[in-house]
Design a protein around this motif. Structure first.
Motif, PDB file in Angstrom:
ATOM      1  N   ARG A 101       8.464  -6.768   6.354  1.00  0.00           N
ATOM      2  CA  ARG A 101       8.829  -7.964   7.110  1.00  0.00           C
ATOM      3  C   ARG A 101       7.869  -9.119   6.823  1.00  0.00           C
ATOM      4  O   ARG A 101       8.281 -10.267   6.731  1.00  0.00           O
ATOM      5  CB  ARG A 101       8.898  -7.653   8.601  1.00  0.00           C
TER       6      ARG A 101
ATOM      7  N   SER B 217      12.555  -4.170  14.906  1.00  0.00           N
ATOM      8  CA  SER B 217      13.205  -4.105  13.602  1.00  0.00           C
ATOM      9  C   SER B 217      13.198  -2.676  13.082  1.00  0.00           C
ATOM     10  O   SER B 217      12.343  -1.873  13.444  1.00  0.00           O
ATOM     11  CB  SER B 217      12.468  -5.005  12.615  1.00  0.00           C
TER      12      SER B 217
ATOM     13  N   ALA C  31       7.538 -11.350  12.386  1.00  0.00           N
ATOM     14  CA  ALA C  31       6.375 -10.743  11.734  1.00  0.00           C
ATOM     15  C   ALA C  31       5.255 -11.772  11.584  1.00  0.00           C
ATOM     16  O   ALA C  31       4.084 -11.462  11.818  1.00  0.00           O
ATOM     17  CB  ALA C  31       6.757 -10.164  10.379  1.00  0.00           C
TER      18      ALA C  31
ATOM     19  N   ARG D 186      12.799  -2.191   9.916  1.00  0.00           N
ATOM     20  CA  ARG D 186      11.969  -2.277   8.712  1.00  0.00           C
ATOM     21  C   ARG D 186      10.502  -2.325   9.093  1.00  0.00           C
ATOM     22  O   ARG D 186      10.148  -2.754  10.178  1.00  0.00           O
ATOM     23  CB  ARG D 186      12.359  -3.508   7.896  1.00  0.00           C
TER      24      ARG D 186
ATOM     25  N   GLU E 241       9.451 -12.896   7.546  1.00  0.00           N
ATOM     26  CA  GLU E 241      10.262 -12.932   8.768  1.00  0.00           C
ATOM     27  C   GLU E 241       9.473 -13.612   9.883  1.00  0.00           C
ATOM     28  O   GLU E 241       8.268 -13.402  10.026  1.00  0.00           O
ATOM     29  CB  GLU E 241      10.650 -11.516   9.191  1.00  0.00           C
TER      30      GLU E 241
END
Length: 104
Positions: A23, A16, A31, A18, A28
């Protein structure tokens, strides 16, 4: 190291853009899976260093930053460090970073 050597290139490709904290905050799935996989070991490190469990997010963040597959591949492939040295150096850096973070 064995898992990084085997799966590192795939992990890098699908990483990702991010950060791990964002996350996790957004719940997510990847994550959450990452946390469930690493949290027991990270909690063990916190216990070994006599640091509070409240530092788990810090441990997640620092672990994610220091043990990024891109960097591990760079250390083994480009810098030519043996797996044992990579593990020892990154582990020492991780422990030191946690201790330093806790002191502030």
């Amino acid at each position: 190291m064995k898992l990084q050597n085997l799966h590192g290139p795939v992990i890098v490709r699908f990483s990702s853009q991010r950060g791990i904290l964002e996350r996790m905050h957004n719940a997510e799935e990847v994550a959450a899976l990452t946390c469930s996989a690493w949290d027991p070991a990270l909690r063990g490190v916190l216990i070994d260093l006599a640091l509070p469990d409240g530092m788990l997010n810090v441990a997640r963040f620092l672990h994610h930053a220091l043990f990024d597959p891109r960097e591990i591949l760079d250390l083994t492939k480009t810098a030519g460090l043996p797996d044992e040295q990579v593990v020892r150096r990154l582990s020492d850096a991780f422990y030191g970073a946690l201790k330093g973070w806790a002191s502030h």
